[in-house]
Design an enzyme around this catalytic site. Structure first.
Site, PDB file in Angstrom:
ATOM      1  N   CYS A 252      -0.848   2.183   2.350  1.00  0.00           N
ATOM      2  CA  CYS A 252      -0.698   0.803   2.816  1.00  0.00           C
ATOM      3  C   CYS A 252      -1.749  -0.083   2.151  1.00  0.00           C
ATOM      4  CB  CYS A 252      -0.797   0.743   4.323  1.00  0.00           C
ATOM      5  SG  CYS A 252      -1.904   1.949   5.007  1.00  0.00           S
TER       6      CYS A 252
ATOM      7  N   GLU B 273       1.120  -1.460  12.285  1.00  0.00           N
ATOM      8  CA  GLU B 273       0.497  -1.696  10.973  1.00  0.00           C
ATOM      9  C   GLU B 273       1.628  -1.585   9.970  1.00  0.00           C
ATOM     10  OE1 GLU B 273      -1.866   1.278   8.795  1.00  0.00           O
ATOM     11  OE2 GLU B 273      -0.735  -0.060   7.503  1.00  0.00           O
TER      12      GLU B 273
END
Ligand code: NAP
Length: 532
Positions: free
Chosen positions: A310, A273
Site C-alpha cells: 500500500c 486502509e
C-alpha cells in the site's frame, strides 16, 4: 481432506468458530501457488450466515469475561499467541510462500514482524497508558458551583470484525496488526480470512485458538470465517453484535464496508486502509547532485514484492529539465533489468494489467521491466506526464496495485506545490531534498501535512516501522478515518472509547482510576501527569 505441510503440520480445510473446527457449506476455494501456477490442497468452503451468527454470538458472550481480564492477562495471552506462531514457524513460512508467491526471506521477515507486533501490544498493555486515566478531583467549595469528582478511562468497544489483507498473509492477516490491537484493547475478534491464503490463515487461527484455551479465556474470544465479501463479509459487518471493523484492501471493498456499517440501525466505525499512490517529491538540488542514484533507488522500491505494498511509490513529482531526464533514464535502465515476479493471485495480476493498460492510453511510457510468461507475472511499468494533464485526470491519480508508477513533470516549483495540493489523501509523502532545497522543502511540508499520514525525507515509503510514533493512515481515500493508524502501538486506540465516572463511590471505581493508584499508572490528575 487434509493436506500436509512440510511433513509436520496438516491442514483440515475448516474454519474455526469459538475453538471448534467447522466445515463451510458454500463455494469451494483452493489456494493457488502463483509461482508454480498450481492450485493447492486442501479444499476450503465458504461459510454462510449461520456461521456468522455462531461466531458473533460467541464473541458477544465472551466479551464480558474477556474485557474483565487484567492488562497482564491479555499481555500474557498475546505473548502466547506469538510463541504458538513461532512453534509452527517452518510450516507456516512454507505455506505462506506457496500461497503468496512471495520470497521466503520476505515471509520469514513478515513472521518476525507479526510476532513482534503481538509482543509490542503486550508491552503496551503492561506499560498502561492505553487506559487514558484522567482524574479531576472534587472541588466541593468551588463557587458558584462545586465541582464533582470526575474520572476517565478507556474501555473496549466490543467484538471487532477483521478483514485480512491479501498482500501481507501474516502481518495484516489473521493475527496481524488489526487483530493484535483489538485483542489488546479487550475486544473479541471475528476474522474474515482472505481466500488467497486459507492454509496460512488456518495455521495462524489454530495458534490463536490454542492460546485462547491455554490462557483460560472464553472460546468466543476468537473465530476465523471464510466467505465472500459481499455475502458473509457484509453479514459480519451488519451483525448487531459487531461494534467495529478493521480492513486493508481495495477502495471499492473498503467503501462497501463503510457504507454497510453506516447504514446499520446502530452505525459503527470502520477503520479501512484503502488506496494510496504515495507521491515522491524530488527537489531540484537533489535531482542535480544525484538524479541517477535516486532513479535507481526509486526502482528498487517500486519493484519490491511486485509492488504489492500500500506504500508503493506510484507517483514521482519534479521540475522538468536535465536532472529529471537523468533520473528517468536511470530508472528506465534499472527497470529494464528487473525480472518479472509473481503477483499474489491471478485476479490481482489481471487488475494490475488493466490498470497499466489504462495508464498506457493516458500517459507516455518511460520503460518496462522484463516481461514474464506466467499468468501472474508482474511486468513493471513507468510512465510520465505533465502536471497539467495529471491534475485534470482522475484516471492518472488512481492506484494501480503493483509495480507501476508515473513521473509528473512540472514547469516549476509552484506547479509542484499545485500537484501537492491537487492530490487525494495518502498514506505517505516522500521528499528528496539537498541542503540547497531546504526553503522549497519548508514550503512543501505544510501542504503535505494536510495530505499524508507519514512524511519522509530522504528514504522510500515501502518500509513501515512497527513502533510507537508510526502513522500508517492518512486522509481519505488512504483511510476511512484519518485520525487513526493501523500500524504501531497507537492502533489500539481504534478499539477503545473513553468513559467518564462522576462521583462513583470509591469501592466501585475501576483500578486504573482508583484512589491510591494501585496499578502505578501515569495518570493526568488535575491536569498534571503523575504516577502518584
Ligand atoms: P479486496 O478486493 O478489497 O478484498 C479484501 C477483502 O475485502 C476480501 O475479504 C474481500 O472479499 C472483501 N471485499 C471486497 N469487496 C467487498 C465488497 N464489495 N463487500 C464486502 N467485502 C468485500 O482486496 P484484495 O483481494 O486484497 O485485492 C484486490 C485489489 O485490492 C488489488 O488489486 C488492489 O487494487 C487492492 N489492494 C490494495 C491494498 C492497499 O493496501 N491499498 C492492499 C491489497 C489490495 P472477497 O475476497 O470475497 O472479495
Amino acid at each position: 481432506m487434509t493436506a500436509t505441510i512440510s511433513g509436520a503440520t496438516s491442514l483440515t480445510g475448516q474454519m474455526l468458530i469459538a475453538g471448534a473446527p467447522v466445515r463451510g457449506t458454500g463455494k469451494e476455494v483452493r489456494a493457488f501457488d502463483p509461482a508454480a501456477g498450481q492450485p493447492l490442497e486442501p479444499v476450503y468452503q465458504h461459510g454462510d450466515n449461520t456461521h456468522v451468527d455462531a461466531a458473533c454470538a460467541a464473541a458477544a458472550d465472551a466479551f464480558a469475561q474477556y474485557r474483565a481480564t487484567t492488562s497482564e492477562q491479555r499481555a500474557a495471552f498475546l505473548d502466547t499467541i506469538a510463541t504458538n506462531i513461532e512453534a509452527v514457524g517452518e510450516a507456516l513460512i512454507a505455506r505462506a510462500v506457496a500461497e503468496s508467491g512471495l520470497p521466503q526471506a520476505r515471509i520469514t521477515g513478515e513472521l518476525g514482524r507479526t510476532t513482534g507486533q503481538l509482543r509490542l501490544f503486550a508491552s503496551v498493555l503492561r506499560e498502561g497508558s492505553w487506559n487514558g486515566a484522567r482524574i479531576d478531583t472534587a472541588l466541593p467549595d468551588r463557587t458558584p458551583l462545586p465541582r464533582p469528582d470526575l474520572r476517565q478511562r478507556h474501555i473496549p468497544l466490543g467484538p471487532v470484525a477483521v478483514f485480512s489483507a491479501s498482500n501481507f498473509p501474516l502481518a495484516f492477516s489473521v493475527a496481524g496488526g488489526d487483530t493484535a490491537s483489538a485483542l489488546a484493547a479487550g475486544c473479541p475478534v471475528v476474522v474474515k480470512g482472505h481466500d488467497a491464503h486459507p492454509g496460512t490463515s488456518e495455521l495462524v487461527a489454530r495458534a490463536v485458538t490454542d492460546a485462547v484455551t491455554t490462557s483460560g479465556l472464553p472460546a468466543g474470544t476468537f473465530s476465523l470465517l471464510f466467505g465472500s465479501g459481499p455475502g458473509l463479509g457484509i453479514a459480519l459487518v451488519t451483525d448487531p453484535r459487531i461494534k467495529a471493523v478493521g480492513f486493508t484492501g481495495s477502495r471499492s471493498g473498503g467503501m462497501a464496508l463503510v457504507s454497510a456499517a453506516a447504514a446499520r440501525p446502530e452505525p459503527i466505525p470502520v477503520y479501512a486502509e484503502m488506496s494510496s499512490i504515495n507521491p515522491v517529491f524530488v527537489l531540484d538540488g537533489a535531482l542535480k547532485t544525484r538524479g541517477a542514484e535516486l532513479g535507481r533507488a526509486f526502482v528498487a522500491s517500486l519493484t519490491m514484492g511486485s509492488g504489492q505494498f500500500c506504500t508503493n511509490p506510484g507517483l514521482v513529482i519534479a521540475v522538468d529539465g536535465p536532472g529529471l531526464d537523468t533520473f528517468a533514464a536511470a530508472a528506465r535502465d534499472a527497470l529494464a533489468g528487473s525480472p518479472a515476479t509473481p503477483m499474489l493471485t491471478p485476479t490481482i495480476a489481471r487488475s494490475y494489467a488493466s490498470g497499466v493498460e489504462a495508464l498506457s492510453g493516458a500517459a507516455q511510457l518511460v520503460g518496462r521491466g522484463a516481461p514474464g510468461t506466467s499468468e501472474t507475472a508482474c511486468h513493471a511499468a513507468l510512465f510520465s506526464t505533465d502536471a497539467q494533464t495529471f491534475l485534470a485526470s482522475e484516471a492518472l491519480q488512481a492506484e494501480v496495485f503493483g509495480s507501476s508508477s508515473l513521473i509528473v513533470r512540472c514547469a516549476d516549483f509552484e506547479q509542484m506545490r499545485a500537484v501537492a495540493e491537487g492530490i487525494e489523501g495518502q498514506l505517505t509523502a516522500t521528499v528528496h531534498a539537498d541542503d540547497s532545497d531546504l526553503d522549497d522543502a519548508g514550503r512543501l511540508l505544510p501542504l503535505l501535512e494536510l495530505k499524508a499520514g507519514r512524511i519522509l525525507f530522504g528514504g522510500w515509503p515501502t518500509g513501515v516501522e512497527v513502533c510507537h510514533a508510526m502513522v500508517h493512515g492518512g486522509p481519505f481515500p488512504a483511510t476511512s478515518d484519518s485520525r487513526s493508524t493501523s500500524v504501531g502501538s497507537q492502533a489500539i486506540e481504534r478499539y477503545l472509547r473513553p468513559v467518564c465516572y462522576q462521583d462513583v463511590p470509591a469501592p466501585l471505581l475501576p483500578s486504573a482510576i482508583a484512589e491510591g493508584n494501585p496499578e502505578k499508572l501515569w495518570r493526568r490528575v488535575d491536569g498534571r501527569l503523575t504516577q502518584d
